[in-house]
Structures are given as C-alpha cells and as structure tokens.
Scaffold this motif. Structure first.
Motif, PDB file in Angstrom:
ATOM      1  N   VAL A 182       0.802  -1.222   0.072  1.00 50.56           N
ATOM      2  CA  VAL A 182       0.130  -0.084  -0.044  1.00 50.56           C
ATOM      3  C   VAL A 182       0.750   1.398  -0.033  1.00 50.56           C
ATOM      4  N   ASP A 183       0.910   1.812  -1.225  1.00 47.12           N
ATOM      5  CA  ASP A 183       1.803   2.949  -1.260  1.00 47.12           C
ATOM      6  C   ASP A 183       1.119   4.289  -1.320  1.00 47.12           C
ATOM      7  N   VAL A 184       1.421   5.127  -0.311  1.00 44.20           N
ATOM      8  CA  VAL A 184       0.944   6.399   0.214  1.00 44.20           C
ATOM      9  C   VAL A 184       1.575   7.558  -0.017  1.00 44.20           C
ATOM     10  N   ILE A 185       1.216   8.439  -0.987  1.00 43.23           N
ATOM     11  CA  ILE A 185       1.873   9.578  -1.123  1.00 43.23           C
ATOM     12  C   ILE A 185       0.906  10.871  -1.105  1.00 43.23           C
ATOM     13  N   ALA A 223      -4.456  -1.089  10.274  1.00 41.95           N
ATOM     14  CA  ALA A 223      -5.688  -1.230   9.746  1.00 41.95           C
ATOM     15  C   ALA A 223      -5.961   0.276   9.755  1.00 41.95           C
ATOM     16  N   GLN A 224      -5.610   1.201  10.931  1.00 44.73           N
ATOM     17  CA  GLN A 224      -5.555   2.705  10.965  1.00 44.73           C
ATOM     18  C   GLN A 224      -5.316   3.345   9.867  1.00 44.73           C
ATOM     19  N   VAL A 272      -7.404   5.286   2.842  1.00 46.90           N
ATOM     20  CA  VAL A 272      -7.964   4.677   1.700  1.00 46.90           C
ATOM     21  C   VAL A 272      -9.589   5.104   1.768  1.00 46.90           C
ATOM     22  N   GLU A 273     -10.138   4.627   3.225  1.00 46.28           N
ATOM     23  CA  GLU A 273     -11.598   5.124   3.376  1.00 46.28           C
ATOM     24  C   GLU A 273     -11.875   6.448   3.394  1.00 46.28           C
ATOM     25  N   LEU A 274     -11.354   6.962   4.581  1.00 45.84           N
ATOM     26  CA  LEU A 274     -11.550   8.466   5.112  1.00 45.84           C
ATOM     27  C   LEU A 274     -11.171   9.533   3.877  1.00 45.84           C
ATOM     28  N   GLY A 275      -9.946   9.441   3.472  1.00 45.25           N
ATOM     29  CA  GLY A 275      -9.191  10.165   2.913  1.00 45.25           C
ATOM     30  C   GLY A 275      -9.406  10.086   1.247  1.00 45.25           C
ATOM     31  N   LEU A 276     -10.034   8.713   0.774  1.00 38.87           N
ATOM     32  CA  LEU A 276     -10.256   8.463  -0.454  1.00 38.87           C
ATOM     33  C   LEU A 276      -9.152   8.395  -1.348  1.00 38.87           C
ATOM     34  N   GLY A 326      -6.298   8.839  -6.353  1.00 40.38           N
ATOM     35  CA  GLY A 326      -5.151   8.506  -7.024  1.00 40.38           C
ATOM     36  C   GLY A 326      -3.607   8.730  -6.181  1.00 40.38           C
ATOM     37  N   TRP A 327      -3.758   8.924  -4.889  1.00 38.77           N
ATOM     38  CA  TRP A 327      -2.738   9.368  -4.383  1.00 38.77           C
ATOM     39  C   TRP A 327      -2.478   8.114  -3.223  1.00 38.77           C
ATOM     40  N   VAL A 328      -3.196   7.063  -3.171  1.00 40.26           N
ATOM     41  CA  VAL A 328      -2.888   5.962  -2.794  1.00 40.26           C
ATOM     42  C   VAL A 328      -2.948   4.441  -3.904  1.00 40.26           C
ATOM     43  N   ARG A 329      -1.856   3.855  -4.057  1.00 40.82           N
ATOM     44  CA  ARG A 329      -1.887   2.632  -4.672  1.00 40.82           C
ATOM     45  C   ARG A 329      -1.878   1.527  -4.055  1.00 40.82           C
ATOM     46  N   ILE A 330      -2.422   0.218  -4.546  1.00 40.04           N
ATOM     47  CA  ILE A 330      -2.278  -0.647  -3.997  1.00 40.04           C
ATOM     48  C   ILE A 330      -1.544  -1.806  -5.233  1.00 40.04           C
ATOM     49  N   VAL A 331      -0.341  -2.171  -4.750  1.00 43.34           N
ATOM     50  CA  VAL A 331       0.515  -3.082  -5.846  1.00 43.34           C
ATOM     51  C   VAL A 331       0.670  -4.582  -5.282  1.00 43.34           C
TER      52      VAL A 331
END
Length: 139
Positions: free
Chosen positions: A46-49, A115-116, A122-126, A131-136
């Motif tokens: 889970v890549d978060v930018i 989980a937090q 992903v959920e709250l921040g969408l 497009g600022w979270v990617r699941i690879v």
C-alpha cells in the motif's frame, strides 16, 4: 530507522534488513513480504503519497488470509480491521493490513496500526479514488 542517505531512498534486500535488524518502512515492508511469500502467502504493498505533503510518503503491507469474506467476523469483530479484495486467483478474500514499522511492538500493534493507516488513507481520505494511494500486488 531512516535511510542512511538523506538525498535518496535506498531499499535494502531482505537479507540486509535481517542482518542489520533494522530498516525504514520500505525495507521492512519488502522483508516482511518476502518472508510471507516464502511460505506461500500473497501480499500487496500500500503506497501512500499524500498530495498535501509528498515528503510524508509511506508504504505498508496487506497480506492475503485466503479466507472467504463470510468468515470476517471470525478474524475480527470490527470489519475495519481487515480488507476484502480480489486475490491473485480472482476471488474475494480477507486481507490483513500490517504497519511493518510497528512489528517490533508485536503483531497486534502492527495490525491495529496498519488497519488505522488503511482506514485513514483509503476510506476517509479516498486515496485510492483520488489516486494518491496505490495498492500493488506482489507477484
């Protein structure tokens, strides 16, 4: 621990992380993923930018339990502690988010923190939708 070079990110090989007994989020995520893969467990990064502060980029892990979503209540009373997504075989399964930098405080803390992170980004921040979270998926 942070990367030793301040100007560039360096991802250690899992053997380096194990030998050094330390690493930052990407080192620990790669190492944990490799360990799980060695026993046949599927993983995804889970890549978060964050768009407001790309300098606070982060990576953590999801691993596939292989369990059907109908068994979610057997995993956790709170469905926000796991993720339902399609696995490598195309069927929906339960995935567990793990904050690998918290693993030194025990699996439950790493799971709770992961989980937090997933819920916040992903959920709250969408993050996925925006497009600022990617699941690879790791193959």
């Amino acid at each position: 621990v942070s990367d030793p070079k301040l100007t560039a990110d360096y991802v250690q090989y899992p053997a380096e992380t194990l030998a050094l007994r330390s690493g930052d989020c990407d080192d620990l995520t790669v190492c944990f993923s490799a360990l799980l893969a060695s026993v046949g467990i599927g993983t995804a990064f889970v890549d978060v930018i964050p768009p407001e502060d790309p300098g606070k980029s982060h990576i953590f892990l999801l691993f596939d339990t292989g369990l059907d979503p109908r068994f979610g209540s057997g995993i956790a009373d709170n469905p926000k502690r796991y993720v339902v997504r399609r696995g490598s075989e195309g069927n929906e399964t339960i995935w567990i988010p793990i904050e690998t930098t918290a693993i030194v405080r025990g699996f439950d803390e790493a799971w709770t923190s992961g989980a937090q992170q997933y819920f916040d980004n992903v959920e709250l921040g969408l993050g996925l939708a925006r497009g600022w979270v990617r699941i690879v998926d790791v193959k």
